[in-house]
Motif scaffolding. Structure first.
Motif, short mmCIF file in Angstrom:
data_model
loop_
_atom_site.label_atom_id
_atom_site.label_comp_id
_atom_site.label_asym_id
_atom_site.label_seq_id
_atom_site.Cartn_x
_atom_site.Cartn_y
_atom_site.Cartn_z
N VAL A 35 60.81 35.34 39.99
CA VAL A 35 59.40 36.22 39.89
C VAL A 35 59.26 36.33 41.30
O VAL A 35 59.12 35.51 42.06
CB VAL A 35 58.09 35.22 39.40
N PRO A 36 58.74 38.04 40.95
CA PRO A 36 58.72 38.62 41.88
C PRO A 36 57.43 38.32 43.25
O PRO A 36 56.14 37.58 42.49
CB PRO A 36 58.19 40.08 41.73
N GLY A 37 57.44 38.68 44.39
CA GLY A 37 56.42 37.87 45.28
C GLY A 37 55.12 38.42 44.33
O GLY A 37 54.08 38.23 44.65
N TRP A 38 55.29 40.28 44.31
CA TRP A 38 53.72 40.91 43.71
C TRP A 38 52.89 40.11 42.78
O TRP A 38 51.43 40.58 42.51
CB TRP A 38 53.28 42.23 43.58
N VAL A 39 53.95 39.53 41.11
CA VAL A 39 53.43 38.68 40.95
C VAL A 39 52.03 37.31 40.90
O VAL A 39 51.68 37.02 40.24
CB VAL A 39 53.77 38.76 39.71
N LYS A 40 53.19 37.17 41.96
CA LYS A 40 52.67 35.52 42.33
C LYS A 40 51.57 36.08 43.33
O LYS A 40 51.00 34.36 43.52
CB LYS A 40 53.75 34.94 43.66
N VAL A 41 50.69 36.99 43.87
CA VAL A 41 49.95 37.39 44.44
C VAL A 41 48.84 37.78 43.04
O VAL A 41 47.34 36.57 43.70
CB VAL A 41 49.83 38.56 45.48
N ILE A 42 48.94 37.24 42.26
CA ILE A 42 47.60 37.27 41.03
C ILE A 42 46.96 36.22 40.65
O ILE A 42 45.64 36.67 40.59
CB ILE A 42 48.21 37.93 40.08
N PRO A 43 47.69 34.73 41.12
CA PRO A 43 47.01 33.69 41.14
C PRO A 43 46.06 33.91 42.49
O PRO A 43 45.30 32.50 42.56
CB PRO A 43 48.11 32.23 40.93
N PHE A 44 46.84 33.99 43.48
CA PHE A 44 45.87 34.11 44.11
C PHE A 44 44.69 34.65 44.49
O PHE A 44 43.93 34.49 45.14
CB PHE A 44 46.49 34.27 45.76
N ALA A 45 44.41 35.80 44.35
CA ALA A 45 43.62 36.74 44.52
C ALA A 45 42.72 36.10 43.18
O ALA A 45 41.47 36.58 43.63
CB ALA A 45 43.73 38.21 43.77
N ALA A 46 43.30 35.91 42.18
CA ALA A 46 42.07 35.12 41.33
C ALA A 46 41.09 33.80 41.84
O ALA A 46 40.16 33.75 42.06
CB ALA A 46 42.41 34.47 40.12
N LEU A 47 42.02 33.29 42.71
CA LEU A 47 41.37 32.36 43.62
C LEU A 47 39.94 32.36 44.81
O LEU A 47 39.52 31.80 44.74
CB LEU A 47 42.34 31.15 44.32
N ILE A 48 40.80 33.17 45.49
CA ILE A 48 39.89 34.19 46.10
C ILE A 48 38.85 34.19 45.45
O ILE A 48 37.91 34.38 46.73
CB ILE A 48 40.91 35.41 47.23
N TYR A 49 38.83 34.93 44.19
CA TYR A 49 37.41 35.43 43.86
C TYR A 49 36.91 34.84 43.37
O TYR A 49 35.45 34.01 43.80
CB TYR A 49 37.96 36.54 42.57
#
Length: 108
Positions: A35-49
């Motif tokens: 799974v590409p790294g940029w895709v793995k950023v999505i859940p972390f962005a939601a957690l930060i929000y």
């Protein structure tokens, strides 16, 4: 108890089971190197929000709706994470979660 109540209970159990399955799928995809790294950023962005004091809809503006926006963002991020992951990898992990085996699989 009427059939309608039993049906509602089944729907709720199915919904919660689906959420658990999606969370397990998300965890497996997060650990998968395909799974590409940029895709793995999505859940972390939601957690930060979610942890951020900034809200799309402040809790005090519309009581009840302010709390729901956080949940919607988390669920949408999980859906986007799965949707942007490679289809074959997602299918492989879904099969594994369902107890099916498909050739060689990677869970790391």
């Amino acid at each position: 108890m009427s059939n309608q109540s039993g049906s509602e209970l089944q729907d709720t159990a199915g919904f919660l089971g689906g959420l658990v399955r999606q969370a397990r799928l998300g965890w497996r995809l997060m650990k998968d190197g395909r799974v590409p790294g940029w895709v793995k950023v999505i859940p972390f962005a939601a957690l930060i929000y979610f942890l951020s004091p900034i809200d799309l809809i402040p809790d005090w503006v519309i009581p009840g709706l302010g709390e729901v926006d956080d949940i919607v963002v988390i669920l949408l991020a999980l859906k986007m994470f799965v949707d942007f992951s490679p289809d074959g990898v997602v299918a492989e992990h879904l099969d594994a979660l369902a107890g099916k085996r498909r050739g060689t699989q990677s869970t790391s």
